[in-house]
Enzyme design. Structure first.
Site, PDB file in Angstrom:
ATOM      1  CG  ASP A  28      33.618 -65.872 -26.997  1.00 35.47           C
ATOM      2  OD1 ASP A  28      32.750 -65.048 -27.342  1.00 35.47           O
ATOM      3  OD2 ASP A  28      34.785 -65.547 -26.709  1.00 35.47           O
ATOM      4  N   GLY A  29      32.371 -66.478 -29.907  1.00 34.62           N
ATOM      5  CA  GLY A  29      32.874 -66.280 -31.266  1.00 34.62           C
ATOM      6  C   GLY A  29      31.808 -65.963 -32.299  1.00 34.62           C
ATOM      7  NE  ARG A  41      28.714 -58.215 -31.665  1.00 31.48           N
ATOM      8  CZ  ARG A  41      29.846 -58.839 -31.316  1.00 31.48           C
ATOM      9  NH1 ARG A  41      30.964 -58.631 -31.967  1.00 31.48           N
ATOM     10  NH2 ARG A  41      29.845 -59.659 -30.287  1.00 31.48           N
ATOM     11  CG  HIS A  45      24.327 -63.236 -31.255  1.00 32.56           C
ATOM     12  ND1 HIS A  45      25.450 -63.676 -30.591  1.00 32.56           N
ATOM     13  CD2 HIS A  45      24.353 -61.880 -31.176  1.00 32.56           C
ATOM     14  CE1 HIS A  45      26.127 -62.629 -30.142  1.00 32.56           C
ATOM     15  NE2 HIS A  45      25.486 -61.522 -30.486  1.00 32.56           N
ATOM     16  CB  SER A  74      26.221 -60.702 -15.036  1.00 32.30           C
ATOM     17  OG  SER A  74      25.903 -61.921 -14.436  1.00 32.30           O
ATOM     18  NE  ARG A  79      28.672 -58.901 -25.895  1.00 29.62           N
ATOM     19  CZ  ARG A  79      29.081 -59.930 -26.602  1.00 29.62           C
ATOM     20  NH1 ARG A  79      28.459 -60.226 -27.726  1.00 29.62           N
ATOM     21  NH2 ARG A  79      30.089 -60.662 -26.204  1.00 29.62           N
ATOM     22  CG  LEU A 139      21.170 -83.470 -22.558  1.00 28.96           C
ATOM     23  CD1 LEU A 139      22.559 -84.080 -22.354  1.00 28.96           C
ATOM     24  CD2 LEU A 139      21.164 -82.704 -23.890  1.00 28.96           C
ATOM     25  CB  ILE A 196      36.357 -68.523 -16.349  1.00 31.27           C
ATOM     26  CG1 ILE A 196      37.354 -69.704 -16.252  1.00 31.27           C
ATOM     27  CG2 ILE A 196      35.023 -68.915 -15.740  1.00 31.27           C
ATOM     28  CD1 ILE A 196      36.978 -70.954 -17.044  1.00 31.27           C
ATOM     29  CB  SER A 197      34.035 -64.615 -19.654  1.00 37.93           C
ATOM     30  OG  SER A 197      35.147 -64.377 -20.493  1.00 37.93           O
TER      31      SER A 197
HETATM   32  C1  IPE Z   1      31.319 -65.039 -22.563  1.00 35.75           C
HETATM   33  O1  IPE Z   1      31.673 -64.449 -23.782  1.00 35.75           O
HETATM   34  C2  IPE Z   1      29.836 -64.992 -22.385  1.00 35.75           C
HETATM   35  C3  IPE Z   1      29.062 -65.867 -23.263  1.00 35.75           C
HETATM   36  C4  IPE Z   1      29.543 -66.722 -24.136  1.00 35.75           C
HETATM   37  C5  IPE Z   1      27.642 -65.777 -23.106  1.00 35.75           C
HETATM   38  P1  IPE Z   1      32.089 -62.918 -23.870  1.00 35.75           P
HETATM   39  O2  IPE Z   1      32.370 -62.652 -25.305  1.00 35.75           O
HETATM   40  O3  IPE Z   1      31.084 -62.065 -23.223  1.00 35.75           O
HETATM   41  O4  IPE Z   1      33.430 -62.876 -23.008  1.00 35.75           O
HETATM   42  P2  IPE Z   1      34.580 -61.784 -22.963  1.00 35.75           P
HETATM   43  O5  IPE Z   1      33.918 -60.439 -22.832  1.00 35.75           O
HETATM   44  O6  IPE Z   1      35.344 -61.882 -24.248  1.00 35.75           O
HETATM   45  O7  IPE Z   1      35.435 -62.145 -21.787  1.00 35.75           O
HETATM   46  C1  IPE Z   2      29.229 -65.222 -27.785  1.00 32.61           C
HETATM   47  O1  IPE Z   2      29.735 -64.665 -28.966  1.00 32.61           O
HETATM   48  C2  IPE Z   2      27.773 -64.887 -27.566  1.00 32.61           C
HETATM   49  C3  IPE Z   2      27.521 -63.918 -26.478  1.00 32.61           C
HETATM   50  C4  IPE Z   2      28.434 -63.471 -25.665  1.00 32.61           C
HETATM   51  C5  IPE Z   2      26.166 -63.446 -26.313  1.00 32.61           C
HETATM   52  P1  IPE Z   2      30.245 -63.168 -29.009  1.00 32.61           P
HETATM   53  O2  IPE Z   2      29.097 -62.292 -29.375  1.00 32.61           O
HETATM   54  O3  IPE Z   2      30.960 -62.810 -27.762  1.00 32.61           O
HETATM   55  O4  IPE Z   2      31.260 -63.253 -30.230  1.00 32.61           O
HETATM   56  P2  IPE Z   2      32.682 -62.530 -30.331  1.00 32.61           P
HETATM   57  O5  IPE Z   2      33.491 -62.952 -29.149  1.00 32.61           O
HETATM   58  O6  IPE Z   2      32.427 -61.058 -30.356  1.00 32.61           O
HETATM   59  O7  IPE Z   2      33.242 -63.053 -31.614  1.00 32.61           O
HETATM   60 MG    MG Z   3      32.900 -62.980 -27.178  1.00 29.86          MG
END
Ligand code: IPE
Ligand code: IPE
Ligand code: MG
Length: 253
Positions: A28-29, A41, A45, A74, A79, A139, A196-197
Site C-alpha cells: 500500500d502507498g 497515481r 503503481h 475486490s 476506483r 520461491l 487488513i482491507s
Molecule cells: C489494499 O489497499 C489493497 C491492495 C494493496 C491491493 P487499499 O488502498 O485498497 O486499502 P484501503 O482502501 O486503504 O483499506
Molecule cells: C496500493 O497503493 C495499490 C493498490 C491498491 C492497487 P494505493 O494505490 O492504495 O496507494 P495509496 O494508499 O492511495 O497511497
Molecule cells: Mg491504499
C-alpha cells in the site's frame, strides 16, 4: 499451586523464530508516493512494480519460501475507471516482462483471485505464466489480483457444496485459493494504515503482523530486514502459555 516453571526459565529470552517461511504483503502507498512527487497515481503503481521485483530477490536471498502480495482487491474496482484500466494494463505488461525472469530465477507464480471482470488478455496471460512456472520450486510467488478474503471463503464453500462435500476446517482450507501453500507466518502492510482491507482472512488466523510507515515504492531492503528481525523476536504461542512454548523449544533443541 506450585509454578511448574523455574523463575530463571521464565526470565530467559524468548526463542528466536528464525526466517518466516511465508511472508504476505499488503503493498500500500503507491498513490501517495506519486502524489508527493506530483505524478499521476499510475506512476506510483509502476514504481511499486519495481519494488515487488526487488522484494522477490530479497526473499530468495533470505530463504523465504513463499511470498504472497496483494496487488488488486475486490474493492479496488470502485476506483476511477482510468486508474483501474491502467492497473489492468500494467498487470498484463508485467506478466509479459517479468515471467521469463521469474522462471529463470526458479519462481513458481500463482495469481489467486477471481477471473470475473478481467480482460481475456489478462486471463490468458495469467494461465500461461502459471503453466510456464509450474515446475519451479525456489520461491512460490502469489500475486493476489481481483482477490478478496471474503470472496475466497465464499468460493471455497461454494466449491465444497457443489461437490457435496462436508464442510470442515480442513476441507474449507483445502478449497481456498491459497491451498497450495501453508498459512503466512508474517504479514507486512506498508503505507502506514493498520488494517487488513479484505486481504487473506482465513489464512492469517495466527500470522504475526508488521506495519510499516514506508510507502510501497519506497520500501527497501533495510525495512524488509527490520520486519524479518521483528518477526524473529516474536513468540508464537498458538493459544499456549509462554512457559509451554519455551519447554517445547527446549525439548526440540
Ligand atoms: C489494499 O489497499 C489493497 C491492495 C494493496 C491491493 P487499499 O488502498 O485498497 O486499502 P484501503 O482502501 O486503504 O483499506
Ligand atoms: C496500493 O497503493 C495499490 C493498490 C491498491 C492497487 P494505493 O494505490 O492504495 O496507494 P495509496 O494508499 O492511495 O497511497
Ligand atoms: Mg491504499
Amino acid at each position: 499451586m506450585a509454578d511448574p516453571t523455574p523463575p530463571s526459565a521464565a526470565a530467559a529470552p524468548l526463542p528466536p523464530g528464525g526466517v518466516p517461511a511465508h511472508v504476505a504483503i499488503v503493498m500500500d502507498g503507491n498513490g501517495r508516493w506519486a502524489r508527493q512527487r506530483l505524478l499521476p497515481r499510475v506512476a506510483g503503481h509502476r514504481a511499486g512494480m519495481e519494488t515487488l521485483r526487488r522484494v522477490v530477490g530479497w526473499s530468495i536471498e533470505r530463504g523465504v519460501r513463499v511470498l504472497t502480495v496483494f496487488a488488486f482487491s475486490s474493492e479496488n474496482w470502485s476506483r476511477p475507471a482510468d486508474e483501474v484500466s491502467a492497473i489492468l494494463r500494467l498487470m498484463v505488461q508485467a506478466l509479459m516482462d517479468e515471467v521469463p525472469r521469474l522462471d529463470e530465477a526458479g519462481v513458481r507464480l500463482h495469481v489467486p483471485g477471481s477471473r470475473d471482470g478481467l480482460p481475456a488478455s489478462l486471463v490468458d496471460g495469467i494461465a500461461q505464466a502459471e503453466a510456464r512456472t509450474a515446475g519451479n520450486d525456489r520461491l512460490v510467488l502469489n500475486v493476489c489480483f481481483n482477490y478478496g478474503g471474503r470472496w475466497d471463503i465464499v468460493q471455497a464453500a461454494q466449491a465444497l457444496a457443489a461437490r457435496g462435500e462436508p464442510i470442515t476446517e480442513a476441507s474449507l482450507a483445502g478449497a481456498l485459493a491459497l491451498a497450495h501453500v501453508p498459512d503466512p507466518d508474517l504479514v507486512i502492510r506498508t503505507g502506514g494504515e493498520q488494517r487488513i482491507s479484505n486481504f487473506l482472512l482465513w489464512q492469517i488466523a495466527y500470522s504475526e503482523l508488521y506495519f510499516s510507515d514506508r510507502l510501497w515504492p519506497a520500501f527497501d531492503a533495510a525495512e524488509f530486514d527490520r520486519a524479518l528481525a521483528a518477526y524473529a523476536q516474536r513468540q508464537r504461542r498458538f493459544g499456549r502459555t509462554p512457559e509451554q512454548v519455551q519447554a517445547a523449544a527446549a525439548r526440540a533443541a
